[in-house]
Design a protein around this motif. Structure first.
Motif, PDB file in Angstrom:
ATOM      1  N   TRP A 124       0.837  -1.206   0.000  1.00 18.12           N
ATOM      2  CA  TRP A 124       0.000   0.000   0.000  1.00 18.12           C
ATOM      3  C   TRP A 124       0.865   1.246   0.000  1.00 18.12           C
ATOM      4  O   TRP A 124       1.899   1.300   0.658  1.00 18.12           O
ATOM      5  N   VAL A 125       0.458   2.246  -0.764  1.00 17.70           N
ATOM      6  CA  VAL A 125       1.047   3.585  -0.621  1.00 17.70           C
ATOM      7  C   VAL A 125      -0.111   4.572  -0.544  1.00 17.70           C
ATOM      8  O   VAL A 125      -1.173   4.340  -1.129  1.00 17.70           O
ATOM      9  N   TRP A 126       0.090   5.648   0.193  1.00 18.27           N
ATOM     10  CA  TRP A 126      -0.990   6.643   0.309  1.00 18.27           C
ATOM     11  C   TRP A 126      -0.901   7.627  -0.851  1.00 18.27           C
ATOM     12  O   TRP A 126      -0.732   8.817  -0.650  1.00 18.27           O
ATOM     13  N   ASP A 127      -0.987   7.119  -2.067  1.00 18.31           N
ATOM     14  CA  ASP A 127      -0.980   8.054  -3.187  1.00 18.31           C
ATOM     15  C   ASP A 127      -2.425   8.311  -3.639  1.00 18.31           C
ATOM     16  O   ASP A 127      -3.377   7.759  -3.095  1.00 18.31           O
ATOM     17  N   LEU A 130      -4.751   5.166  -4.975  1.00 19.45           N
ATOM     18  CA  LEU A 130      -5.165   4.199  -3.959  1.00 19.45           C
ATOM     19  C   LEU A 130      -6.053   4.853  -2.901  1.00 19.45           C
ATOM     20  O   LEU A 130      -7.046   4.280  -2.469  1.00 19.45           O
ATOM     21  N   THR A 131      -5.698   6.069  -2.520  1.00 17.62           N
ATOM     22  CA  THR A 131      -6.473   6.751  -1.494  1.00 17.62           C
ATOM     23  C   THR A 131      -7.881   7.085  -1.982  1.00 17.62           C
ATOM     24  O   THR A 131      -8.854   6.918  -1.251  1.00 17.62           O
ATOM     25  N   SER A 132      -7.987   7.552  -3.242  1.00 16.52           N
ATOM     26  CA  SER A 132      -9.317   7.902  -3.742  1.00 16.52           C
ATOM     27  C   SER A 132     -10.177   6.647  -3.933  1.00 16.52           C
ATOM     28  O   SER A 132     -11.392   6.690  -3.761  1.00 16.52           O
ATOM     29  N   LEU A 134      -9.919   4.001  -1.991  1.00 21.56           N
ATOM     30  CA  LEU A 134     -10.314   3.663  -0.616  1.00 21.56           C
ATOM     31  C   LEU A 134     -11.472   4.555  -0.168  1.00 21.56           C
ATOM     32  O   LEU A 134     -12.413   4.096   0.480  1.00 21.56           O
ATOM     33  N   THR A 183       2.554   8.876  -8.948  1.00 22.21           N
ATOM     34  CA  THR A 183       2.014   7.668  -8.352  1.00 22.21           C
ATOM     35  C   THR A 183       2.808   6.462  -8.822  1.00 22.21           C
ATOM     36  O   THR A 183       3.461   6.508  -9.865  1.00 22.21           O
TER      37      THR A 183
END
Lengths: 245, 54
Positions: A124-127, A130-132, A134, A183
């Protein structure tokens, strides 16, 4: 323009009957397409020159990511129709779509994480991408929780419709996140069909899976929609006569 | 055949993804059908209750 046909179609007894036949019409082609896509993706397609056989995850990851957004779009469109034209069937479509969409958002995130480990070295990376995505899962959860928390059905329909519509802002963010921000996530494969970024023998199973997953959503939606109609119409006279058969 | 299942050394990543996808695809069908069955039996029960009451 004569709208009689539309109101007839949107009437619960008609919708219930039509959804019953549509479930089969969507379901069987979906089943065959997914089998064909799996065969093409797992057996016929050659290994990727960079990612080796790990690239085959795309055949479940991309269709589930596509569905996570397509279902949200459908849900929000139904919410708009339900709010503006006060068509109850539209709210039923939105209610039936949410859990299906949530399950595919989960699948997109999970398969993405598993794919990320060997390719990026991390689950996982908070880019932005992936964040959108989630956030999309949380939006689905929010829409479902809001609906469940309000006893009055009309109010529950309206409140969850408003939340679903507000959340639409997230869809372009998910799609364009790989272009707007740095990203690890690769860029879209399919919107580049004009200038193919994938060999034909890798591409066709992906297209077949995308179509198969979409039809599959149609089939499951029809079954859930029938259940939703029965829940909403439990006291209606047409149900008394046929007892929901 | 073993080569196929080995997935070029990526078996531990590829197969869990396809397994998860299968679980989600099957769960959706089962959950939707159960929901419809439950809704149907509620309708049948309540229409019987009306018949009995009248």
């Amino acid at each position: 323009m004569n709208w009689t046909w539309f109101h007839k179609l949107a009437s619960p007894p008609h919708a219930y009957r039509i959804a019953g036949s549509l479930a089969a019409w969507f379901g069987w082609p979906a089943f065959l397409l997914i089998i064909a896509g799996l065969y093409g993706g797992l057996i016929l397609a050659p290994a990727d020159y960079q990612q080796g056989d790990a690239f085959r995850i795309v055949y479940v990851h991309a269709p589930s990511a596509w569905l996570s957004m397509f279902i949200y779009g459908t849900m929000a469109t139904a919410a708009v129709i339900g709010l503006i034209w006060r068509i109850k069937l539209a709210h039923a479509v939105a209610a039936a779509s949410a859990p299906i969409g949530a399950s595919f958002t989960f699948l997109a995130l999970a398969t993405g994480a598993i794919w990320g480990k060997p390719m990026w070295g991390t689950w996982w990376v908070w880019d932005a991408r992936l964040t959108s995505e989630l956030l999309l899962l949380f939006l689905y959860a929010g829409v479902m929780a809001l609906r469940a928390s309000i006893d009055d059905r009309d109010r529950a329909d309206r409140a969850s419709a408003v939340l679903a519509i507000v959340g639409v802002v997230n869809l372009p963010i998910i799609h364009y996140s790989v272009y707007w921000w740095n990203t690890l996530h690769q860029e879209s494969t399919l919107t580049k069909i004009g200038k193919p970024s994938m060999a034909g023998e890798m591409l066709w199973p992906l297209l077949v899976m995308l179509l198969g997953f979409t039809l599959y959503y149609g089939a499951v939606l029809m079954v859930r929609l029938r259940a939703e109609i029965l829940r909403r119409e439990r006291d209606a006279s047409w149900l008394r006569a046929g007892a929901g058969s | 055949m073993n080569e196929f299942f080995a997935m070029g050394g990526y078996a531990a990543f590829v197969w869990p993804c396809f397994l998860l996808a299968t679980v989600v695809l099957v769960w959706n069908v089962v959950a939707a059908r159960r929901l419809l069955e439950a809704a149907r039996s509620r309708v049948v029960r309540s229409s019987n209750a009306v018949k009995d009451g009248s």
